[in-house]
Design a protein around this motif. Structure first.
Motif, PDB file in Angstrom:
ATOM      1  N   UNK A  36      45.027  77.881 104.821  1.00 42.94           N
ATOM      2  CA  UNK A  36      46.338  78.030 105.459  1.00 42.94           C
ATOM      3  C   UNK A  36      47.471  77.771 104.466  1.00 42.94           C
ATOM      4  N   UNK A  37      48.302  78.783 104.266  1.00 40.66           N
ATOM      5  CA  UNK A  37      49.359  78.686 103.265  1.00 40.66           C
ATOM      6  C   UNK A  37      50.283  77.502 103.533  1.00 40.66           C
ATOM      7  N   UNK A  38      50.712  77.369 104.798  1.00 35.25           N
ATOM      8  CA  UNK A  38      51.665  76.300 105.104  1.00 35.25           C
ATOM      9  C   UNK A  38      51.009  74.929 105.073  1.00 35.25           C
ATOM     10  N   UNK A  39      49.717  74.871 105.355  1.00 36.33           N
ATOM     11  CA  UNK A  39      49.000  73.608 105.226  1.00 36.33           C
ATOM     12  C   UNK A  39      48.951  73.146 103.782  1.00 36.33           C
ATOM     13  N   UNK A  40      48.710  74.090 102.864  1.00 35.81           N
ATOM     14  CA  UNK A  40      48.704  73.783 101.429  1.00 35.81           C
ATOM     15  C   UNK A  40      50.089  73.360 100.971  1.00 35.81           C
ATOM     16  N   UNK A  41      51.106  74.147 101.343  1.00 36.36           N
ATOM     17  CA  UNK A  41      52.474  73.848 100.904  1.00 36.36           C
ATOM     18  C   UNK A  41      52.915  72.470 101.385  1.00 36.36           C
ATOM     19  N   UNK A  42      52.666  72.181 102.662  1.00 37.19           N
ATOM     20  CA  UNK A  42      53.083  70.900 103.217  1.00 37.19           C
ATOM     21  C   UNK A  42      52.354  69.735 102.542  1.00 37.19           C
ATOM     22  N   UNK A  43      51.035  69.849 102.389  1.00 35.29           N
ATOM     23  CA  UNK A  43      50.251  68.769 101.788  1.00 35.29           C
ATOM     24  C   UNK A  43      50.653  68.516 100.344  1.00 35.29           C
ATOM     25  N   UNK A  44      50.775  69.592  99.573  1.00 31.69           N
ATOM     26  CA  UNK A  44      51.141  69.456  98.162  1.00 31.69           C
ATOM     27  C   UNK A  44      52.565  68.930  98.028  1.00 31.69           C
ATOM     28  N   UNK A  45      53.468  69.425  98.858  1.00 33.81           N
ATOM     29  CA  UNK A  45      54.866  68.992  98.787  1.00 33.81           C
ATOM     30  C   UNK A  45      54.994  67.498  99.078  1.00 33.81           C
ATOM     31  N   UNK A  46      54.281  67.011 100.088  1.00 35.35           N
ATOM     32  CA  UNK A  46      54.329  65.591 100.417  1.00 35.35           C
ATOM     33  C   UNK A  46      53.732  64.749  99.286  1.00 35.35           C
ATOM     34  N   UNK A  47      52.618  65.220  98.724  1.00 34.47           N
ATOM     35  CA  UNK A  47      52.012  64.490  97.616  1.00 34.47           C
ATOM     36  C   UNK A  47      52.919  64.438  96.402  1.00 34.47           C
ATOM     37  N   UNK A  48      53.537  65.575  96.066  1.00 31.76           N
ATOM     38  CA  UNK A  48      54.427  65.618  94.907  1.00 31.76           C
ATOM     39  C   UNK A  48      55.707  64.817  95.147  1.00 31.76           C
ATOM     40  N   UNK A  49      56.202  64.822  96.376  1.00 28.45           N
ATOM     41  CA  UNK A  49      57.400  64.037  96.688  1.00 28.45           C
ATOM     42  C   UNK A  49      57.126  62.550  96.509  1.00 28.45           C
ATOM     43  N   UNK A  50      55.972  62.103  96.981  1.00 35.45           N
ATOM     44  CA  UNK A  50      55.571  60.704  96.797  1.00 35.45           C
ATOM     45  C   UNK A  50      55.438  60.380  95.314  1.00 35.45           C
ATOM     46  N   UNK A  51      54.801  61.285  94.562  1.00 37.54           N
ATOM     47  CA  UNK A  51      54.622  61.064  93.128  1.00 37.54           C
ATOM     48  C   UNK A  51      55.969  60.983  92.417  1.00 37.54           C
ATOM     49  N   UNK A  52      56.891  61.866  92.760  1.00 36.27           N
ATOM     50  CA  UNK A  52      58.215  61.863  92.130  1.00 36.27           C
ATOM     51  C   UNK A  52      58.965  60.574  92.432  1.00 36.27           C
ATOM     52  N   UNK A  53      58.845  60.100  93.688  1.00 42.41           N
ATOM     53  CA  UNK A  53      59.520  58.852  94.066  1.00 42.41           C
ATOM     54  C   UNK A  53      58.990  57.676  93.251  1.00 42.41           C
ATOM     55  N   UNK A  54      57.662  57.612  93.091  1.00 42.12           N
ATOM     56  CA  UNK A  54      57.072  56.534  92.288  1.00 42.12           C
ATOM     57  C   UNK A  54      57.480  56.654  90.828  1.00 42.12           C
ATOM     58  N   UNK A  55      57.490  57.876  90.331  1.00 43.60           N
ATOM     59  CA  UNK A  55      57.771  58.107  88.903  1.00 43.60           C
ATOM     60  C   UNK A  55      59.175  57.632  88.540  1.00 43.60           C
ATOM     61  N   UNK A  56      60.095  57.723  89.478  1.00 48.32           N
ATOM     62  CA  UNK A  56      61.478  57.332  89.193  1.00 48.32           C
ATOM     63  C   UNK A  56      61.714  55.842  89.311  1.00 48.32           C
ATOM     64  N   UNK A  57      60.727  55.106  89.806  1.00 47.19           N
ATOM     65  CA  UNK A  57      60.879  53.656  89.939  1.00 47.19           C
ATOM     66  C   UNK A  57      60.493  52.957  88.632  1.00 47.19           C
ATOM     67  N   UNK A  58      61.193  51.931  88.259  1.00 42.44           N
ATOM     68  CA  UNK A  58      60.836  51.191  87.032  1.00 42.44           C
ATOM     69  C   UNK A  58      59.554  50.407  87.221  1.00 42.44           C
ATOM     70  N   UNK A  59      58.813  50.232  86.135  1.00 42.68           N
ATOM     71  CA  UNK A  59      57.608  49.397  86.173  1.00 42.68           C
ATOM     72  C   UNK A  59      57.647  48.399  85.024  1.00 42.68           C
TER      73      UNK A  59
END
Length: 219
Positions: A196-219
């Motif tokens: 399902x195209x929209x299932x892939x888009x939604x899942x990947x988008x949520x995963x990448x959004x989470x990754x981007x949020x973490x990446x911008x945080x200092x460690x």
């Protein structure tokens, strides 16, 4: 003998990404060298892949959905007994015991990366959420984060042995299926798998959004 597509490409890619990232995390986590920064970033990657895979388990293709393969403990127990007898029921998707292992591994891996977000090496590197919790609670989470990899390695060993049992004793080519996506069978009723195209888009988008949020945080 028919060949049926069971694991579509999002399932296969997420599976092997989890394998690679988990291997890298074990190496960097147990190494005496200073790989903490790489360990953090691979943990971020693992968390994003797992989030995308869990969402795909609700919005993905037929055999990827949790509703298709997750069954109750009684069904899993009966299947385990049939395995011991050497005459288990055939499943195109995950069998009940395999489904239980999938859920346990996803949960354990999520606890592992989740606790890692709150821990630190107490010198240079601090998880992005470390400052949000009291130091004592952070220490407790760090203890879980330190101990759980040994449990995960045990679960992975059981998983690999189970796959080898299916390959060598039951002649079920699970490794080929997780690489090529297709399973061979004689009489089982199958479902045409469509990604399902929209299932892939939604899942990947949520995963990448989470990754981007973490990446911008200092460690």
């Amino acid at each position: 003998m028919k060949s049926t597509l069971v694991w579509d490409w999002p399932v296969r890619i997420s599976h092997w990404l989890i394998v690679l990232l988990f291997t890298g995390l074990i190496i960097t986590g147990k190494s005496e060298s200073d790989y903490v920064q790489y360990h953090f970033y691979m943990g971020y990657g693992l968390s994003a892949v797992i989030i995308a895979r869990v969402l795909y388990g609700f919005y993905g293709s037929y055999y990827a959905r949790f509703s298709q393969f997750v069954r109750g403990p009684k069904v899993a127990f009966r299947f385990a007994m049939s395995l011991l007898s050497g005459r288990p029921k055939k499943y195109l998707g995950h069998n009940p015991v395999g489904a239980l292992m999938v859920v346990v591994l996803l949960l354990a891996l999520s606890v592992q990366w989740g606790t890692g977000l709150f821990t630190s090496d107490e010198v240079f590197w601090f998880g992005p959420f470390n400052a949000l919790v009291p130091e004592e609670f952070s220490s407790q989470l760090a203890s879980i984060h330190s101990f759980l990899p040994n449990v995960l390695l045990g679960l992975v060993a059981i998983h690999v042995l189970a796959v080898l049992y299916h390959e060598l004793c039951l002649k079920e080519r699970l490794i080929d299926a997780m690489i090529l996506g297709r399973k061979k069978h004689h009489t089982m009723t199958s479902v045409d798998v469509k990604t399902p195209r929209w299932g892939v888009i939604f899942s990947v988008l949520m995963g990448l959004s989470w990754l981007a949020a973490l990446w911008m945080m200092p460690i």
